[in-house]
Write a protein that holds these residues in place. Sequence first.
Motif, PDB file in Angstrom:
ATOM      1  N   GLN A  75       0.827  -1.204   0.000  1.00 47.21           N
ATOM      2  CA  GLN A  75       0.000   0.000   0.000  1.00 47.21           C
ATOM      3  C   GLN A  75       0.861   1.254   0.000  1.00 47.21           C
ATOM      4  N   GLN A  76       1.934   1.238   0.778  1.00 47.25           N
ATOM      5  CA  GLN A  76       2.816   2.395   0.837  1.00 47.25           C
ATOM      6  C   GLN A  76       3.494   2.620  -0.511  1.00 47.25           C
ATOM      7  N   LEU A  77       3.980   1.543  -1.129  1.00 49.28           N
ATOM      8  CA  LEU A  77       4.622   1.676  -2.437  1.00 49.28           C
ATOM      9  C   LEU A  77       3.632   2.151  -3.494  1.00 49.28           C
ATOM     10  N   THR A  78       2.425   1.641  -3.448  1.00 53.39           N
ATOM     11  CA  THR A  78       1.399   2.069  -4.407  1.00 53.39           C
ATOM     12  C   THR A  78       1.110   3.552  -4.235  1.00 53.39           C
ATOM     13  N   ALA A  79       0.996   3.998  -2.990  1.00 48.49           N
ATOM     14  CA  ALA A  79       0.737   5.421  -2.737  1.00 48.49           C
ATOM     15  C   ALA A  79       1.892   6.279  -3.248  1.00 48.49           C
ATOM     16  N   GLU A  80       3.122   5.842  -3.014  1.00 48.48           N
ATOM     17  CA  GLU A  80       4.274   6.612  -3.477  1.00 48.48           C
ATOM     18  C   GLU A  80       4.363   6.622  -4.997  1.00 48.48           C
ATOM     19  N   VAL A  81       4.065   5.487  -5.642  1.00 48.26           N
ATOM     20  CA  VAL A  81       4.080   5.432  -7.104  1.00 48.26           C
ATOM     21  C   VAL A  81       3.011   6.366  -7.673  1.00 48.26           C
ATOM     22  N   ASP A  82       1.828   6.369  -7.068  1.00 45.87           N
ATOM     23  CA  ASP A  82       0.767   7.272  -7.514  1.00 45.87           C
ATOM     24  C   ASP A  82       1.185   8.729  -7.353  1.00 45.87           C
ATOM     25  N   GLN A  83       1.843   9.027  -6.243  1.00 48.99           N
ATOM     26  CA  GLN A  83       2.296  10.394  -6.009  1.00 48.99           C
ATOM     27  C   GLN A  83       3.341  10.798  -7.056  1.00 48.99           C
ATOM     28  N   VAL A  84       4.263   9.891  -7.376  1.00 48.65           N
ATOM     29  CA  VAL A  84       5.276  10.190  -8.395  1.00 48.65           C
ATOM     30  C   VAL A  84       4.613  10.379  -9.759  1.00 48.65           C
ATOM     31  N   GLN A  85       3.629   9.546 -10.083  1.00 45.63           N
ATOM     32  CA  GLN A  85       2.923   9.692 -11.357  1.00 45.63           C
ATOM     33  C   GLN A  85       2.207  11.032 -11.430  1.00 45.63           C
ATOM     34  N   GLN A  86       1.594  11.447 -10.340  1.00 42.37           N
ATOM     35  CA  GLN A  86       0.920  12.747 -10.327  1.00 42.37           C
ATOM     36  C   GLN A  86       1.927  13.876 -10.507  1.00 42.37           C
ATOM     37  N   THR A  87       3.074  13.758  -9.871  1.00 40.96           N
ATOM     38  CA  THR A  87       4.115  14.780 -10.009  1.00 40.96           C
ATOM     39  C   THR A  87       4.609  14.845 -11.448  1.00 40.96           C
ATOM     40  N   VAL A  88       4.811  13.693 -12.068  1.00 40.32           N
ATOM     41  CA  VAL A  88       5.270  13.659 -13.464  1.00 40.32           C
ATOM     42  C   VAL A  88       4.211  14.255 -14.380  1.00 40.32           C
TER      43      VAL A  88
END
Length: 174
Positions: A75-88
């Motif tokens: 869950q933590q990795l998924t949240a961080e990946v989503d955050q990185v995708q939003q930033t990109v």
Amino acid sequence: MFDISFGEILLICVVALVVLGPERLPAVARTLGALVARAQRFVASVKADIGQHTELASLAALKQEVQQTAAALQQQLTAEVDQVQQTVQQAQRETSEAIEAARASVDAEVAALTADASVSPEVKPAAAVTPTAAEPVAEPAAEPVSPPAAVIDENQLDLFADPPSVSTPRESTQ
């Protein structure tokens, strides 16, 4: 465990000898020993089963803990990946907006220069000033630069230099 003293055990043995007699006492003692050994094996087996079930319960608890930790990590990795995708995606939008603003600015400059060129014929449009692919661009002539003189250190090994020719004793005798 039992509160039986040595004297009481000796008394039980004497009574058994009198009751059973000397002929049957060894067979009864052998049978009694086998029954005690069987009882001890049964108790050991029960202890092993209880230990095994206890170990399985602790392993099941450990497995559940590991699964919970893995789920939390996922869950933590998924949240961080989503955050990185939003930033990109945000960076892509900002870049696209900056490119569009730059294009609009360049188009406005070109339009202003074109309007100025139509008013005063002396000024050439920007497209006429820039060289095309057919026109070669003249580069300024560069003076040849000589490399600095190499300083050779006799104590330093040069890996790229030609190896010195070493004569072997056979070559010198021939």
